[in-house]
Enzyme design. Sequence first.
Site, short mmCIF file in Angstrom:
data_model
loop_
_atom_site.label_atom_id
_atom_site.label_comp_id
_atom_site.label_asym_id
_atom_site.label_seq_id
_atom_site.Cartn_x
_atom_site.Cartn_y
_atom_site.Cartn_z
N ARG A 1 -0.68 -11.36 -7.73
CA ARG A 1 -0.01 -10.57 -6.60
C ARG A 1 -1.29 -9.55 -6.24
O ARG A 1 -1.75 -10.02 -5.16
CB ARG A 1 1.05 -8.76 -6.68
CG ARG A 1 1.39 -8.21 -5.71
CD ARG A 1 0.59 -7.26 -4.49
NE ARG A 1 0.38 -6.43 -5.25
CZ ARG A 1 -0.61 -5.82 -4.99
NH1 ARG A 1 -1.55 -5.96 -3.77
NH2 ARG A 1 -0.85 -4.85 -5.42
N ASP A 2 -1.66 -8.67 -6.28
CA ASP A 2 -2.70 -7.43 -5.88
C ASP A 2 -4.51 -8.77 -6.27
O ASP A 2 -4.98 -8.79 -4.78
CB ASP A 2 -3.14 -6.55 -6.61
CG ASP A 2 -4.18 -5.75 -5.86
OD1 ASP A 2 -4.62 -6.20 -4.82
OD2 ASP A 2 -4.36 -4.39 -6.41
N HIS B 1 -5.22 2.42 -10.70
CA HIS B 1 -5.12 0.90 -10.45
C HIS B 1 -6.63 1.10 -9.72
O HIS B 1 -7.33 1.08 -8.49
CB HIS B 1 -3.90 1.04 -9.21
CG HIS B 1 -4.39 -0.13 -8.98
ND1 HIS B 1 -3.00 -1.41 -8.35
CD2 HIS B 1 -4.87 -0.76 -7.58
CE1 HIS B 1 -3.52 -2.34 -8.04
NE2 HIS B 1 -3.57 -2.13 -7.46
N HIS C 1 -10.33 -0.37 -8.24
CA HIS C 1 -10.92 -1.68 -7.78
C HIS C 1 -12.47 -1.49 -7.82
O HIS C 1 -12.76 -0.31 -8.19
CB HIS C 1 -9.85 -1.79 -5.89
CG HIS C 1 -9.29 -2.58 -6.42
ND1 HIS C 1 -8.97 -3.72 -5.58
CD2 HIS C 1 -7.71 -2.52 -5.77
CE1 HIS C 1 -7.60 -3.89 -5.41
NE2 HIS C 1 -6.66 -2.83 -5.38
N CYS D 1 -7.71 -6.11 -1.04
CA CYS D 1 -6.36 -5.58 -0.66
C CYS D 1 -6.58 -5.95 1.24
O CYS D 1 -8.16 -5.60 1.59
CB CYS D 1 -6.38 -4.59 -0.56
SG CYS D 1 -4.93 -3.92 1.50
N ASN E 1 -9.23 -6.24 -8.04
CA ASN E 1 -9.06 -5.21 -9.21
C ASN E 1 -10.47 -5.13 -10.52
O ASN E 1 -10.87 -6.25 -10.65
CB ASN E 1 -7.76 -5.20 -9.79
CG ASN E 1 -6.92 -5.34 -8.67
OD1 ASN E 1 -6.42 -6.07 -8.44
ND2 ASN E 1 -6.20 -3.92 -9.02
P1 HMG Z 1 6.10 -4.32 11.00
O1 HMG Z 1 5.70 -5.69 12.45
O2 HMG Z 1 6.18 -3.00 11.66
O3 HMG Z 1 7.58 -4.89 10.59
O4 HMG Z 1 5.74 -4.97 9.66
P2 HMG Z 1 9.42 -5.19 11.72
O5 HMG Z 1 10.21 -4.17 10.39
O6 HMG Z 1 9.66 -4.84 13.09
O7 HMG Z 1 9.59 -7.11 11.47
C1 HMG Z 1 8.17 -7.33 12.30
C2 HMG Z 1 8.73 -9.12 10.94
O8 HMG Z 1 8.39 -9.10 9.43
C3 HMG Z 1 9.83 -9.78 11.85
O9 HMG Z 1 10.06 -11.11 11.40
C4 HMG Z 1 11.05 -9.79 10.02
O10 HMG Z 1 11.83 -10.06 10.15
C5 HMG Z 1 9.43 -9.78 9.04
P3 HMG Z 1 10.32 -11.64 13.11
O11 HMG Z 1 10.89 -11.26 13.52
O12 HMG Z 1 8.96 -11.65 13.79
O13 HMG Z 1 10.04 -13.27 12.74
N1 HMG Z 1 9.41 -8.80 8.43
C6 HMG Z 1 9.20 -9.50 7.07
N2 HMG Z 1 9.34 -10.85 5.65
C7 HMG Z 1 10.04 -10.51 5.01
N3 HMG Z 1 9.56 -9.86 3.76
C8 HMG Z 1 9.75 -8.99 4.19
C9 HMG Z 1 9.77 -8.81 5.80
N4 HMG Z 1 9.56 -7.27 6.72
C10 HMG Z 1 9.70 -7.26 7.85
N5 HMG Z 1 10.09 -7.88 3.89
C11 HMG Z 1 5.80 -4.62 7.43
C12 HMG Z 1 6.11 -3.72 8.69
C13 HMG Z 1 5.81 -3.18 5.61
C14 HMG Z 1 6.87 -6.04 6.86
C15 HMG Z 1 4.46 -5.49 7.52
O14 HMG Z 1 3.46 -4.38 7.72
C16 HMG Z 1 3.96 -6.08 6.16
O15 HMG Z 1 4.30 -7.24 5.61
N6 HMG Z 1 2.63 -5.22 5.82
C17 HMG Z 1 2.38 -5.84 4.22
C18 HMG Z 1 1.20 -5.40 3.75
C19 HMG Z 1 0.29 -5.54 2.41
O16 HMG Z 1 1.20 -6.58 1.28
N7 HMG Z 1 -1.08 -5.00 2.09
C20 HMG Z 1 -1.26 -5.56 0.57
C21 HMG Z 1 -0.24 -4.47 -0.70
S1 HMG Z 1 -0.80 -3.16 -0.59
C22 HMG Z 1 -1.97 -2.94 -1.42
O17 HMG Z 1 -2.49 -4.37 -2.10
C23 HMG Z 1 -2.31 -1.90 -1.90
C24 HMG Z 1 -2.05 -1.56 -3.92
O18 HMG Z 1 -2.25 -2.50 -4.12
C25 HMG Z 1 -2.58 -0.51 -4.09
C26 HMG Z 1 -4.05 0.43 -3.71
O19 HMG Z 1 -5.15 -1.08 -4.27
O20 HMG Z 1 -4.75 0.92 -2.88
C27 HMG Z 1 -0.74 -1.93 -4.23
MG MG Z 2 -4.63 -2.48 -4.97
#
Ligand code: HMG
Ligand code: MG
Length: 298
Positions: A17-18, A209, A211, A242, A251
């Site tokens: 994933r990450d 966690h 990086h 990220c 990571n």
């Molecule tokens: P948004 O644009 O505000 O959401 O995004 P929305 O509800 O307005 O939806 C927009 C579109 O996305 C729509 O589709 C939804 O259906 C679709 P459209 O009508 O435009 O065709 N949608 C989805 N599709 C699939 N699965 C879903 C989903 N939700 C909405 N779950 C949202 C808000 C949260 C969805 C967006 O900002 C997003 O997906 N962000 C993800 C960011 C991400 O994955 N970042 C990396 C992970 S975090 C990380 O790495 C940190 C971590 O490792 C810890 C660390 O290191 O600190 C965990």
């Molecule tokens: Mg991370």
Amino acid sequence: MFDMLPKSVQIVEVGPRDGLQNEKTSLSAQDKITFINQLSQVGFKRIEAGSFVSPKWVPQMASSDEVMRAIERVKDVRYSALTPNMKGLELAMQANVQEVAVFGAASQSFSQKNINCSIEESLERFLPVVEHAKNHNIPVRGYVSCVLGCPYEGDIAVADVKNVSKALLDMGCYEISLGDTIGVGTPIKTKALIETCLEIIPSDQLAVHFHDTYGQALANILTALQLGVHIVDSSVAGLGGCPYAKGASGNVASEDVVYMLHNMGIDTGIDLSKLVAVGKNISSLLKRPNGSKVGVAL
Ligand code: HMG
Ligand code: MG
């Protein structure tokens, strides 16, 4: 000095994933399935295998549904995925995911860039996710990002990390994983962070966690272990980063963590030579240098 070290540490492998979410080369679903199946043979009890987020936001994770349905589920291994909202949770449940994670941040700017809402809005959004998952006996992990610094805001107050962690715990997350998203932390800051978080989070519910952007991750992990932490996230071959934290590298490499722990007499249940082989395979498949020093040395 090392008298507080645990006898065993649980490693949460987050590479699929990450790691893969931020690699330039997007793997096919079949390659991801093979990769996760290989990781399942190494001894991990927990593998973060995908992410049910918007494919427009993170295209690398678009095949998570197919991947989660096709991997061989090894007994006693828990396969988890990120679910930022109800839509993500519903998709994850349809794919029979055994554990999910919501992901918040201690920084307002990072929260906006990463999940398009403020910290407060994110907590409101997570509440029904956690409740619904718990009603279906699916444990929920809560991530807090930017615990030791933010790519947009710089320093982050430990109190802000504590507040978000408390909110996630109170809504029902069984574990909090503290993310040093951009790898800027050092041991003294890590000590202050962990000591503060342990005031409200029992040590068996607290994960770290890191990086490894600045090469500080192993020192920070050792610091956390000395304070009673015994759950550590890492990615084989140090994959990833990220997508919403520019410059964040992968990571800490799982091989490097396992090598350190085993050579300090701390058990992980991981077969290091098998893990190194998986790290070499995935690095060549992604056509990138192996990000694990131990992986290169062995
Ligand atoms: P948004 O644009 O505000 O959401 O995004 P929305 O509800 O307005 O939806 C927009 C579109 O996305 C729509 O589709 C939804 O259906 C679709 P459209 O009508 O435009 O065709 N949608 C989805 N599709 C699939 N699965 C879903 C989903 N939700 C909405 N779950 C949202 C808000 C949260 C969805 C967006 O900002 C997003 O997906 N962000 C993800 C960011 C991400 O994955 N970042 C990396 C992970 S975090 C990380 O790495 C940190 C971590 O490792 C810890 C660390 O290191 O600190 C965990
Ligand atoms: Mg991370």
